[in-house]
Design a protein around this motif. Structure first.
Motif, PDB file in Angstrom:
ATOM      1  N   ARG A  94      33.776 -54.582   2.685  1.00  0.00           N
ATOM      2  CA  ARG A  94      33.478 -53.299   3.320  1.00  0.00           C
ATOM      3  C   ARG A  94      34.761 -52.634   3.790  1.00  0.00           C
ATOM      4  O   ARG A  94      34.952 -51.420   3.664  1.00  0.00           O
ATOM      5  N   GLN A  95      35.657 -53.443   4.342  1.00  0.00           N
ATOM      6  CA  GLN A  95      36.915 -52.895   4.858  1.00  0.00           C
ATOM      7  C   GLN A  95      37.823 -52.438   3.721  1.00  0.00           C
ATOM      8  O   GLN A  95      38.493 -51.407   3.829  1.00  0.00           O
ATOM      9  N   ALA A 144      36.728 -51.327   0.849  1.00  0.00           N
ATOM     10  CA  ALA A 144      36.121 -50.074   0.380  1.00  0.00           C
ATOM     11  C   ALA A 144      36.465 -48.921   1.322  1.00  0.00           C
ATOM     12  O   ALA A 144      36.745 -47.801   0.882  1.00  0.00           O
ATOM     13  N   ALA A 145      36.459 -49.195   2.617  1.00  0.00           N
ATOM     14  CA  ALA A 145      36.827 -48.154   3.592  1.00  0.00           C
ATOM     15  C   ALA A 145      38.270 -47.709   3.359  1.00  0.00           C
ATOM     16  O   ALA A 145      38.580 -46.517   3.409  1.00  0.00           O
ATOM     17  N   ALA A 146      39.149 -48.671   3.101  1.00  0.00           N
ATOM     18  CA  ALA A 146      40.560 -48.348   2.862  1.00  0.00           C
ATOM     19  C   ALA A 146      40.697 -47.432   1.641  1.00  0.00           C
ATOM     20  O   ALA A 146      41.452 -46.450   1.665  1.00  0.00           O
ATOM     21  N   LEU A 147      39.956 -47.734   0.586  1.00  0.00           N
ATOM     22  CA  LEU A 147      40.031 -46.887  -0.611  1.00  0.00           C
ATOM     23  C   LEU A 147      39.374 -45.535  -0.351  1.00  0.00           C
ATOM     24  O   LEU A 147      39.843 -44.511  -0.838  1.00  0.00           O
ATOM     25  N   ALA A 148      38.287 -45.529   0.440  1.00  0.00           N
ATOM     26  CA  ALA A 148      37.675 -44.245   0.821  1.00  0.00           C
ATOM     27  C   ALA A 148      38.690 -43.375   1.545  1.00  0.00           C
ATOM     28  O   ALA A 148      38.747 -42.155   1.345  1.00  0.00           O
ATOM     29  N   LEU A 149      39.515 -43.987   2.368  1.00  0.00           N
ATOM     30  CA  LEU A 149      40.519 -43.235   3.135  1.00  0.00           C
ATOM     31  C   LEU A 149      41.643 -42.704   2.249  1.00  0.00           C
ATOM     32  O   LEU A 149      42.489 -41.952   2.713  1.00  0.00           O
ATOM     33  N   ASP A 195      31.916 -54.540  -4.161  1.00  0.00           N
ATOM     34  CA  ASP A 195      30.988 -54.002  -5.154  1.00  0.00           C
ATOM     35  C   ASP A 195      29.647 -53.621  -4.520  1.00  0.00           C
ATOM     36  O   ASP A 195      29.095 -52.551  -4.789  1.00  0.00           O
ATOM     37  N   THR A 247      29.218 -52.716  -1.517  1.00  0.00           N
ATOM     38  CA  THR A 247      29.445 -51.530  -0.678  1.00  0.00           C
ATOM     39  C   THR A 247      29.400 -50.263  -1.519  1.00  0.00           C
ATOM     40  O   THR A 247      28.772 -49.267  -1.135  1.00  0.00           O
ATOM     41  N   LEU A 248      30.057 -50.299  -2.691  1.00  0.00           N
ATOM     42  CA  LEU A 248      30.027 -49.102  -3.546  1.00  0.00           C
ATOM     43  C   LEU A 248      28.611 -48.806  -4.016  1.00  0.00           C
ATOM     44  O   LEU A 248      28.208 -47.641  -4.090  1.00  0.00           O
TER      45      LEU A 248
END
Lengths: 364, 364
Positions: free
Chosen positions: A223-224, A226-231, A354, A356-357
């Motif tokens: 999750r973290q 994914a958050a980093a890539l979202a950012l 995966d 999370t996405l």
């Protein structure tokens, strides 16, 4: 997951794993990430050479990198004896008194401290590392001197630099740095005051689309990541989460450290200058608490503080007492609750990433 | 984007917007989020009643909520005069001397301070709010007393509570709280030490799948909102980013504050006890810096500190000087660089959120 960084580095997953252990670094590379070996603990270039030779033989041809500790401006330099003279007697007395109060026995034999914080030693790390097939040189203290960046580029090795502010990141890129590691407040080791949620997009926007940014700080789950890539990060730079891997205990005195890390929650860290003279996040123990008592002196500037506490660190390690451990670690320590192989940590990261996405995709 | 919270609250987007301005709160609700009006500035229940009546008339029937400031344990209570007697003379002298040094003129007339920090006043806010069609009561200081939660539930109004640690979140839920707001280190106002990247998944895991978690701290763009949802939050709780909206300046003395916020970067905040007695993140100005000087006294406990600085806050506001502003704001202030209507802020958030999900989807 694949980002452009995967193709650039020939890795399967954009997960950069920083660790002082060649066993962990090799395992990260074998698991499809990029293992990055921290060099600061190698006082002797020959020791580092041997560790990298071992890695060449144990990475199945997968790429790996190294991490050095080198300020852009050349700091006070000199022999250990010259520098020792700059340490006030009161500081030495505080350290000695504190260790006695904490029940930490004297050293069996006098050590040499960690000289990797010295500029000349860090340069020898670069020289040695470039004789190996490394794929990245990262610098934990921001941009290295321009001539070191040019030296790396002559060997086709890209340079990454840690940054805790957008203006630092821009300066690194101006110096020729290829990749910026955005080191958030929650990260272990040297860190600034801006948390990843704010820092990562700020640095991404500051350096522009041509400079990949790795998010560091607070990443220990999918999750973290994914958050980093979202950012806007192109990948994750993970350090703390490897400290409780099975491989970390191979060849390093890890038992008390791992015991302390497993027991700690996310509130059990402290950002302090007592490790190196610059603010760094450490596990909160009786040792760090002693330095925040009213009678404790102000920490010395780098590199004096590290020389001051070098013997203390060896004494603490020798004592095997988890309650006095002196160890850089991030707030993610609250999620580090079992000793596991590197490959298992990586598998879980990727699986949760995966999931999370998939979950996010359903929100659209 | 839609989460289960959208259906539960009858909102289009899971964006909860906290603000002391009824004009901003109404605009957030009209734009499809849930506007949450901060009540602490209303000393007189009749004033709050009038503001909520205004909201009833200006939200086009969209749902909205209120935010009160109420510790779970009933604190020192009494009249303003009783409490004033508990404030040391040295503290008053420091405030007076500092304001003079900062060039802040005396008040034209003596004010009454902000009494909303008193338990009895916060209870009157709840009583008044429940006479309006509110859809949420949030408490900025964690779980309100159980009887207040039960009072809200009798009106079918869910209760949200801020938490800076997983153990606090669990306690809130045990008390009957319905929704947890995970308030990260980077947030404005009262905040703990754990950054959102670590705190949000920790609280999500601690309270379980049945309790929605809103992520607070560091959210001012669609990338950050996507990161919050990646971390497991069911929505975002945004406060700071509305302070530089056009609507905020309607009915509140906002000019100097907005000028200071527009100029600030992400490093220009400080976490300090000087606003209320509990650690809260404020804009860093000459006022906050004065309190970190060696001759500054330790801040008093809540509610005394707020009473101590209440007149000072009014003087500062009256002065119109941006360099002495006393204003809670998060590290996201670095991204607040223009005065814009609430609807535009919301549109940009949603557009970037959607772009982020599209970008992430390509990584699979």
């Amino acid at each position: 997951m694949r980002t452009a960084l995967c193709d650039r580095f020939g890795i399967e997953h954009p997960i950069f794993g920083f660790t002082p252990s060649e066993h962990v670094a090799a395992a990260i590379s074998r698991a499809g990430g990029l293992g990055v070996l921290g060099c600061v603990r190698f006082n002797d270039a020959a020791e580092l050479d041997a560790a990298l030779t071992w890695m060449d033989e144990h990475t199945d041809g997968r790429p790996y990198g190294v991490d050095v500790v080198m300020p852009a401006k050349i700091p006070t330099e000199g022999t250990a004896i010259d520098l020792d003279a700059l340490i006030p007697a009161g500081h030495r007395e505080f350290v000695e008194r504190t260790l006695t109060q904490l029940g930490v026995p004297p050293l069996d034999s006098h050590g040499t401290g960690v000289l990797g914080w010295l500029h000349s030693v860090a340069r020898s790390h670069v020289d040695v590392a470039l004789q190996h097939p490394i794929r990245l040189i990262a610098n934990a203290l921001g941009s290295p001197p321009v001539d070191v960046i040019e030296q790396a580029h002559r060997h086709d090795v890209p340079v990454a630099a840690l940054a805790g502010k957008a203006e630092h990141a821009r300066r690194h890129v101006d110096n020729g740095v290829d990749i910026v590691v955005a080191q958030g407040y929650e990260a272990g080791g040297h860190t600034g005051e801006i948390a990843s949620m704010v820092l990562v997009p700020e640095i991404v926007d500051a350096v522009g689309a041509d400079v990949p940014v790795l998010a560091a700080g607070g990443i220990g789950s999918g999750r973290q990541l994914a958050a980093a890539l979202a950012l806007g990060a192109s990948g994750g730079w993970l350090g703390s989460c490897w400290l409780t891997t099975a491989e970390y205990a191979v060849g390093l005195p890890a038992s008390a450290t791992q015991q302390a890390l497993l027991a700690a929650g996310s509130s059990d860290t402290v950002r302090t200058r007592i490790y190196t003279g610059k603010p760094a996040r450490l596990l909160k123990t009786r040792w760090t608490e002693a330095w925040s008592s009213p009678d404790a002196p102000e920490p010395l500037p780098m590199p004096l503080q590290n020389l001051l506490v070098a013997d203390a660190h060896q004494r603490i390690t020798q004592s095997g007492d988890p309650t006095v451990v002196s160890m850089p670690v991030g707030q993610i320590v609250g999620r580090m609750n079992a000793i596991r192989p590197v490959a298992d940590v990586m598998t879980d990261l990727l699986r949760e990433f995966d999931e999370t996405l998939t979950r996010l995709d359903k929100l659209r």
